[in-house]
Design a protein around this motif. Structure first.
Motif, PDB file in Angstrom:
ATOM      1  N   VAL A 174       0.832  -1.200   0.000  1.00  0.00           N
ATOM      2  CA  VAL A 174       0.000   0.000   0.000  1.00  0.00           C
ATOM      3  C   VAL A 174       0.869   1.253   0.000  1.00  0.00           C
ATOM      4  N   THR A 175       1.912   1.248   0.817  1.00  0.00           N
ATOM      5  CA  THR A 175       2.811   2.395   0.881  1.00  0.00           C
ATOM      6  C   THR A 175       3.450   2.667  -0.474  1.00  0.00           C
ATOM      7  N   ALA A 176       3.947   1.624  -1.110  1.00  0.00           N
ATOM      8  CA  ALA A 176       4.592   1.786  -2.422  1.00  0.00           C
ATOM      9  C   ALA A 176       3.607   2.319  -3.453  1.00  0.00           C
ATOM     10  N   TYR A 177       2.381   1.789  -3.421  1.00  0.00           N
ATOM     11  CA  TYR A 177       1.370   2.237  -4.388  1.00  0.00           C
ATOM     12  C   TYR A 177       1.002   3.698  -4.157  1.00  0.00           C
ATOM     13  N   LEU A 178       0.722   4.074  -2.897  1.00  0.00           N
ATOM     14  CA  LEU A 178       0.311   5.439  -2.604  1.00  0.00           C
ATOM     15  C   LEU A 178       1.407   6.450  -2.913  1.00  0.00           C
ATOM     16  N   GLU A 179       2.657   6.033  -2.809  1.00  0.00           N
ATOM     17  CA  GLU A 179       3.761   6.938  -3.143  1.00  0.00           C
ATOM     18  C   GLU A 179       3.867   7.178  -4.646  1.00  0.00           C
ATOM     19  N   THR A 180       3.506   6.164  -5.436  1.00  0.00           N
ATOM     20  CA  THR A 180       3.623   6.292  -6.897  1.00  0.00           C
ATOM     21  C   THR A 180       2.325   6.748  -7.558  1.00  0.00           C
ATOM     22  N   TYR A 181       1.213   6.698  -6.814  1.00  0.00           N
ATOM     23  CA  TYR A 181      -0.073   7.041  -7.425  1.00  0.00           C
ATOM     24  C   TYR A 181      -0.122   8.458  -7.999  1.00  0.00           C
ATOM     25  N   PRO A 182       0.333   9.499  -7.285  1.00  0.00           N
ATOM     26  CA  PRO A 182       0.230  10.850  -7.859  1.00  0.00           C
ATOM     27  C   PRO A 182       0.879  10.965  -9.235  1.00  0.00           C
ATOM     28  N   ALA A 183       2.032  10.321  -9.422  1.00  0.00           N
ATOM     29  CA  ALA A 183       2.696  10.377 -10.726  1.00  0.00           C
ATOM     30  C   ALA A 183       1.887   9.629 -11.782  1.00  0.00           C
ATOM     31  N   MET A 184       1.282   8.488 -11.408  1.00  0.00           N
ATOM     32  CA  MET A 184       0.464   7.740 -12.366  1.00  0.00           C
ATOM     33  C   MET A 184      -0.786   8.529 -12.759  1.00  0.00           C
ATOM     34  N   ALA A 185      -1.385   9.194 -11.769  1.00  0.00           N
ATOM     35  CA  ALA A 185      -2.585   9.986 -12.057  1.00  0.00           C
ATOM     36  C   ALA A 185      -2.243  11.165 -12.960  1.00  0.00           C
ATOM     37  N   ASP A 186      -1.115  11.803 -12.692  1.00  0.00           N
ATOM     38  CA  ASP A 186      -0.697  12.935 -13.527  1.00  0.00           C
ATOM     39  C   ASP A 186      -0.373  12.480 -14.950  1.00  0.00           C
ATOM     40  N   ARG A 187       0.257  11.340 -15.067  1.00  0.00           N
ATOM     41  CA  ARG A 187       0.553  10.792 -16.394  1.00  0.00           C
ATOM     42  C   ARG A 187      -0.728  10.514 -17.172  1.00  0.00           C
ATOM     43  N   LEU A 188      -1.738   9.983 -16.473  1.00  0.00           N
ATOM     44  CA  LEU A 188      -3.013   9.691 -17.135  1.00  0.00           C
ATOM     45  C   LEU A 188      -3.664  10.981 -17.628  1.00  0.00           C
ATOM     46  N   ARG A 189      -3.654  12.018 -16.806  1.00  0.00           N
ATOM     47  CA  ARG A 189      -4.266  13.295 -17.205  1.00  0.00           C
ATOM     48  C   ARG A 189      -3.572  13.871 -18.436  1.00  0.00           C
ATOM     49  N   ARG A 190      -2.249  13.782 -18.470  1.00  0.00           N
ATOM     50  CA  ARG A 190      -1.484  14.363 -19.574  1.00  0.00           C
ATOM     51  C   ARG A 190      -1.574  13.545 -20.859  1.00  0.00           C
ATOM     52  N   SER A 191      -2.095  12.323 -20.770  1.00  0.00           N
ATOM     53  CA  SER A 191      -2.123  11.438 -21.936  1.00  0.00           C
ATOM     54  C   SER A 191      -3.416  11.540 -22.743  1.00  0.00           C
ATOM     55  N   LEU A 192      -4.353  12.365 -22.308  1.00  0.00           N
ATOM     56  CA  LEU A 192      -5.702  12.321 -22.870  1.00  0.00           C
ATOM     57  C   LEU A 192      -5.775  12.693 -24.349  1.00  0.00           C
ATOM     58  N   GLY A 193      -4.783  13.379 -24.864  1.00  0.00           N
ATOM     59  CA  GLY A 193      -4.822  13.746 -26.274  1.00  0.00           C
ATOM     60  C   GLY A 193      -4.072  12.805 -27.191  1.00  0.00           C
ATOM     61  N   ASN A 194      -3.526  11.718 -26.640  1.00  0.00           N
ATOM     62  CA  ASN A 194      -2.707  10.807 -27.434  1.00  0.00           C
ATOM     63  C   ASN A 194      -3.101   9.357 -27.118  1.00  0.00           C
ATOM     64  N   GLY A 195      -3.578   8.631 -28.121  1.00  0.00           N
ATOM     65  CA  GLY A 195      -4.064   7.285 -27.898  1.00  0.00           C
ATOM     66  C   GLY A 195      -3.013   6.344 -27.345  1.00  0.00           C
ATOM     67  N   GLU A 196      -1.817   6.376 -27.904  1.00  0.00           N
ATOM     68  CA  GLU A 196      -0.755   5.475 -27.458  1.00  0.00           C
ATOM     69  C   GLU A 196      -0.368   5.749 -26.009  1.00  0.00           C
ATOM     70  N   GLU A 197      -0.256   7.032 -25.655  1.00  0.00           N
ATOM     71  CA  GLU A 197       0.101   7.382 -24.285  1.00  0.00           C
ATOM     72  C   GLU A 197      -1.034   7.053 -23.318  1.00  0.00           C
ATOM     73  N   LEU A 198      -2.270   7.251 -23.771  1.00  0.00           N
ATOM     74  CA  LEU A 198      -3.424   6.915 -22.927  1.00  0.00           C
ATOM     75  C   LEU A 198      -3.449   5.424 -22.640  1.00  0.00           C
ATOM     76  N   TYR A 199      -3.211   4.615 -23.662  1.00  0.00           N
ATOM     77  CA  TYR A 199      -3.181   3.160 -23.474  1.00  0.00           C
ATOM     78  C   TYR A 199      -2.139   2.783 -22.427  1.00  0.00           C
ATOM     79  N   ALA A 200      -0.930   3.323 -22.554  1.00  0.00           N
ATOM     80  CA  ALA A 200       0.159   2.967 -21.643  1.00  0.00           C
ATOM     81  C   ALA A 200      -0.141   3.421 -20.215  1.00  0.00           C
ATOM     82  N   ALA A 201      -0.655   4.637 -20.068  1.00  0.00           N
ATOM     83  CA  ALA A 201      -0.935   5.164 -18.727  1.00  0.00           C
ATOM     84  C   ALA A 201      -2.061   4.388 -18.051  1.00  0.00           C
ATOM     85  N   ALA A 202      -3.130   4.109 -18.797  1.00  0.00           N
ATOM     86  CA  ALA A 202      -4.255   3.357 -18.225  1.00  0.00           C
ATOM     87  C   ALA A 202      -3.845   1.930 -17.903  1.00  0.00           C
ATOM     88  N   HIS A 203      -3.028   1.330 -18.756  1.00  0.00           N
ATOM     89  CA  HIS A 203      -2.569  -0.041 -18.536  1.00  0.00           C
ATOM     90  C   HIS A 203      -1.739  -0.144 -17.253  1.00  0.00           C
TER      91      HIS A 203
END
Length: 264
Positions: A174-203
């Motif tokens: 849980v600690t490891a996940y919560l520490e990395t979650y903000p970066a994953m969420a930010d990556r997902l937000r920034r990927s919304l205009g690009n299909g390939e990046e959206l796939y990778a971030a959501a995956h």
């Protein structure tokens, strides 16, 4: 003129249908504009012991859910007047992200299935709907609710069993996940205009969420993953919002399971 009456025994549901429908009765909203189709499906549902409210278009379906949000499941026709099933599903998802919604569609081509899933539906049933298939599908969703209540973001029972009750190992994860979650969420937000990046971030986010048996969050991530892979980005921003909102529920529950000892 001669008239005669034949008394036949009452028709019984097939054994497989009885077995599939053996769970608790469900409260179902049926959104279908065609009167004949509506009567057929409603009759099947009542035969299986479920209660059924009806809506004849997407506007009525949204109003029905908002006025009585206690439905266990929605059966949503895709093509209806005033508001179609895709738009109605989108509006329902904004307020009730956990509610199971199954598409009723006359076409089972992969493109139509993809559109249903990308539109936020949990699955689909092809028309004409058979009693056996309807019964099996409803039993599956009833079982899923019994295993992991939809009000919870994380299936704690399955999660603890997966780690054999070892809370120390779970706390570290849980600690490891919560520490990395903000970066994953930010990556997902920034990927919304690009299909390939959206796939990778959501995956990536989906893989992390699956470790915690966060079923609804995983479903939402899968939809975005599919949109990215298909390069179909319409509605991705709204679905990103729904996913990240569900992730906040997941994160809050995980912090609670860790006894509040872990920082986000």
């Amino acid at each position: 003129v001669f008239r005669f009456t034949i008394r036949a025994p009452r028709a019984e549901a097939p054994a497989g249908v009885k077995a599939a429908a053996a769970g608790r009765p469900l409260r179902i909203l049926l959104a279908e504009d065609n009167q004949v189709n509506r009567m057929v499906v409603q009759g099947m549902l009542e035969k299986m012991g479920h209660s059924c409210a009806v809506a004849v278009n997407g506007v009525e379906a949204v109003k029905a859910v908002e006025s009585a949000p206690g439905f266990d499941l929605v059966l949503m026709d895709c093509n209806m007047p005033e508001m179609d099933g895709y738009a109605a599903t989108g509006k329902i998802r904004l307020r009730y992200p956990d509610m199971p919604i199954l598409a009723l569609t006359a076409s089972a081509m992969q493109e139509d299935v993809d559109r249903c899933l990308a539109g936020g539906m949990n699955g689909f049933l092809s028309k004409p709907v058979s009693l056996q298939k309807l019964s099996e599908t409803l039993a599956e969703y009833a079982d899923r609710e019994r295993q992991a209540p939809l009000s919870l973001a994380v299936d704690e029972t399955s999660l603890l069993a997966h780690f054999d009750g070892d809370r120390d190992v779970l706390d570290r994860l849980v600690t490891a996940y919560l520490e990395t979650y903000p970066a994953m969420a930010d990556r997902l937000r920034r990927s919304l205009g690009n299909g390939e990046e959206l796939y990778a971030a959501a995956h990536t986010l989906k893989g992390c969420l699956a470790n915690f048996f966060a079923r609804r969050a995983v479903e939402l991530a899968e939809i975005l993953e599919l949109q990215g892979r298909k390069r179909r980005l319409w509605g991705a921003r709204r679905r990103c919002f729904l996913l990240l909102r569900e992730c906040e529920r997941v994160n809050g529950q995980l912090r609670g399971m860790s006894g509040g000892r872990r920082a986000a």
